[in-house]
Design an enzyme around this catalytic site. Structure first.
Site, PDB file in Angstrom:
ATOM      1  N   LYS A   1      -1.306   5.420   8.521  1.00 39.92           N
ATOM      2  CA  LYS A   1      -0.737   5.600   7.217  1.00 39.92           C
ATOM      3  C   LYS A   1      -1.453   5.842   5.847  1.00 39.92           C
ATOM      4  CE  LYS A   1       1.840   2.144   4.064  1.00 39.92           C
ATOM      5  NZ  LYS A   1       2.218   1.279   3.817  1.00 39.92           N
TER       6      LYS A   1
ATOM      7  N   LYS B   1      -7.662   1.551  -3.081  1.00 38.66           N
ATOM      8  CA  LYS B   1      -7.423   1.137  -1.789  1.00 38.66           C
ATOM      9  C   LYS B   1      -7.365   2.372  -0.730  1.00 38.66           C
ATOM     10  CE  LYS B   1      -5.366  -1.038   1.630  1.00 38.66           C
ATOM     11  NZ  LYS B   1      -5.608  -2.104   2.243  1.00 38.66           N
TER      12      LYS B   1
ATOM     13  N   THR C   1       0.824  -1.088  -0.107  1.00 39.64           N
ATOM     14  CA  THR C   1      -0.025   0.140   0.035  1.00 39.64           C
ATOM     15  C   THR C   1       0.968   1.284  -0.144  1.00 39.64           C
ATOM     16  OG1 THR C   1      -1.802  -1.270   1.185  1.00 39.64           O
ATOM     17  CG2 THR C   1      -1.805   1.286   1.350  1.00 39.64           C
TER      18      THR C   1
HETATM   19  P1  NAD Z   1       5.716  -5.338   7.419  1.00 40.70           P
HETATM   20  O1  NAD Z   1       6.483  -4.288   8.116  1.00 40.70           O
HETATM   21  O2  NAD Z   1       5.698  -6.766   8.302  1.00 40.70           O
HETATM   22  O3  NAD Z   1       6.689  -6.135   6.181  1.00 40.70           O
HETATM   23  C1  NAD Z   1       7.398  -5.379   5.362  1.00 40.70           C
HETATM   24  C2  NAD Z   1       8.793  -6.049   5.021  1.00 40.70           C
HETATM   25  O4  NAD Z   1       9.443  -5.298   4.085  1.00 40.70           O
HETATM   26  C3  NAD Z   1       9.651  -6.202   6.436  1.00 40.70           C
HETATM   27  O5  NAD Z   1       9.875  -7.752   6.629  1.00 40.70           O
HETATM   28  C4  NAD Z   1      11.028  -5.453   5.996  1.00 40.70           C
HETATM   29  O6  NAD Z   1      12.048  -5.922   6.311  1.00 40.70           O
HETATM   30  C5  NAD Z   1      10.851  -5.345   4.408  1.00 40.70           C
HETATM   31  N1  NAD Z   1      11.708  -4.519   3.631  1.00 40.70           N
HETATM   32  C6  NAD Z   1      11.966  -3.332   4.249  1.00 40.70           C
HETATM   33  N2  NAD Z   1      12.836  -2.952   3.202  1.00 40.70           N
HETATM   34  C7  NAD Z   1      13.373  -3.675   2.264  1.00 40.70           C
HETATM   35  C8  NAD Z   1      13.993  -3.817   1.047  1.00 40.70           C
HETATM   36  N3  NAD Z   1      14.846  -2.847   0.732  1.00 40.70           N
HETATM   37  N4  NAD Z   1      14.021  -4.856   0.430  1.00 40.70           N
HETATM   38  C9  NAD Z   1      13.227  -5.998   0.787  1.00 40.70           C
HETATM   39  N5  NAD Z   1      12.610  -6.076   1.872  1.00 40.70           N
HETATM   40  C10 NAD Z   1      12.333  -4.899   2.668  1.00 40.70           C
HETATM   41  O7  NAD Z   1       4.677  -4.822   6.884  1.00 40.70           O
HETATM   42  P2  NAD Z   1       3.352  -5.870   6.349  1.00 40.70           P
HETATM   43  O8  NAD Z   1       2.273  -5.586   7.531  1.00 40.70           O
HETATM   44  O9  NAD Z   1       3.710  -7.066   5.849  1.00 40.70           O
HETATM   45  O10 NAD Z   1       2.700  -4.724   5.255  1.00 40.70           O
HETATM   46  C11 NAD Z   1       3.218  -4.630   4.035  1.00 40.70           C
HETATM   47  C12 NAD Z   1       2.420  -3.656   3.061  1.00 40.70           C
HETATM   48  O11 NAD Z   1       1.100  -4.400   2.913  1.00 40.70           O
HETATM   49  C13 NAD Z   1       2.320  -2.358   3.695  1.00 40.70           C
HETATM   50  O12 NAD Z   1       2.257  -1.615   2.787  1.00 40.70           O
HETATM   51  C14 NAD Z   1       0.981  -2.399   4.374  1.00 40.70           C
HETATM   52  O13 NAD Z   1       0.616  -0.894   4.361  1.00 40.70           O
HETATM   53  C15 NAD Z   1       0.101  -3.120   3.407  1.00 40.70           C
HETATM   54  N6  NAD Z   1      -1.097  -4.076   4.265  1.00 40.70           N
HETATM   55  C16 NAD Z   1      -0.822  -4.421   5.512  1.00 40.70           C
HETATM   56  C17 NAD Z   1      -1.827  -5.138   6.028  1.00 40.70           C
HETATM   57  C18 NAD Z   1      -1.813  -5.572   7.387  1.00 40.70           C
HETATM   58  O14 NAD Z   1      -2.935  -5.967   8.125  1.00 40.70           O
HETATM   59  N7  NAD Z   1      -0.572  -6.072   7.742  1.00 40.70           N
HETATM   60  C19 NAD Z   1      -2.994  -5.223   5.289  1.00 40.70           C
HETATM   61  C20 NAD Z   1      -3.231  -4.448   4.112  1.00 40.70           C
HETATM   62  C21 NAD Z   1      -2.100  -4.108   3.452  1.00 40.70           C
END
Ligand code: NAD
Length: 287
Positions: free
Chosen positions: A236, A161, A86
């Protein structure tokens, strides 16, 4: 299919596991998360080198832009970059343009459904990109999700979204305010739920994800407001919506106010790690 999965956090790791369980060959990369049940590469470029599809699931648009610059140069001609993060609409469009310039296909497809949806393969995808790119992504949407809507050109998935989540943020606050008012008026919460959930005030926030504990179907309110969907992530998404409103000239007064209230919840009350429905406790504790 050979799939690279970049970003193996709360969402990315279970999505990658769904693809592995469906028989695809997955190579993951994350600088921090190293799940031992997903094959890992030593860099994002290495992960994508042999891939038909590179999926990214990252925290924000700046990180996506940096990762895209690295992986696009290493991806095979004609392969697909499917971004499920997102992020802001401008970054989604810029990354898609960069991919197409290099002979790659691109789709932005943020998700709804949270960690449970990622684990169970029941996410909803809202996608932006050309028809050919969407068609390439569709079989993967069917594994990781239960619905995929092609919303338009690049950036349209992100636009859908943030519009959805602006409604979600505002309706959750309105639902919490109504419970706070009902409390003051001596109306019991079960009666409040029974009426509103079958009347014109109904919404997903009331009917499916009720912020009042002990009322309605099981929700984070019944589990000490452990997320679910954290207040930090809601803030966010509301900020992404307000940024988009400002740059496009849209008028969104309730979205603006919802952003302020979630900013207070996260930054003043220190409740960013709690479910976003814990807004109710802030409104009812103020006496
Ligand atoms: P998270 O923080 O658990 O995971 C993100 C991952 O990206 C981390 O493991 C981090 O180490 C990795 N990362 C950071 N920089 C990086 C790089 N340069 N190369 C490779 N990996 C890298 O977040 P999440 O909850 O998995 O969410 C991910 C996305 O999904 C976000 O954009 C969030 O807004 C969206 N989202 C989350 C949810 C939820 O319920 N958690 C729901 C819908 C959408």
């Amino acid at each position: 299919m050979t799939i690279a999965f970049i970003g193996l956090g709360n969402m990315g790791a279970p999505m990658a596991r769904c693809l592995i369980a469906a028989g695809h060959s997955v190579m993951g990369y994350d600088p921090v998360a190293t799940p031992d049940d997903i094959p890992l590469a030593s860099s994002a470029a290495e992960a994508v080198a042999q891939a038909d599809v590179a999926i990214t699931m990252l925290p924000n648009g700046d990180i996506l832009r940096a990762v895209a610059a690295e992986i696009h140069a290493a991806m095979r001609q004609g392969s697909l970059h499917l971004d499920c993060s997102t992020i802001d609409v401008d970054s989604a469009r810029a990354v898609a343009t960069a991919a197409q310039t290099l002979g790659l296909h691109a789709v932005d497809a943020p998700v709804s459904g949270g960690i449970g949806g990622a684990t169970n393969g029941t996410l909803t995808f809202m996608a932006g990109g050309r028809d050919t790119a969407f068609a390439m992504a569709k079989p993967l949407f069917e594994i990781m999700g239960q619905k995929a809507v092609h919303c338009g050109e690049a950036g349209a998935g992100q636009a859908a979204k943030i519009c959805n989540n602006m409604i979600l943020g505002a309706t959750m606050i309105a639902t919490c305010e109504a419970f706070a008012l009902a409390d003051k008026l001596g109306l019991d919460r079960q009666s409040m739920f029974d009426v509103v959930s079958t009347s014109s005030g109904q919404s997903w926030s009331m009917n499916t994800y009720c912020p009042a504990p002990g009322v309605g179907p099981e929700s984070p309110a019944d589990n000490s407001y452990i997320p679910g969907f954290s207040a930090t992530l809601m803030l966010k998404d509301l900020r992404l919506a307000q940024h988009a409103a400002q740059t496009s000239g849209a008028t969104t007064p309730l979205g603006d106010r919802a952003t302020d209230l979630y900013a207070d919840m996260v930054e003043l009350s220190g409740m960013g790690g709690m479910d976003f429905s814990a807004m109710l406790t802030l409104l009812t504790d103020k006496d």
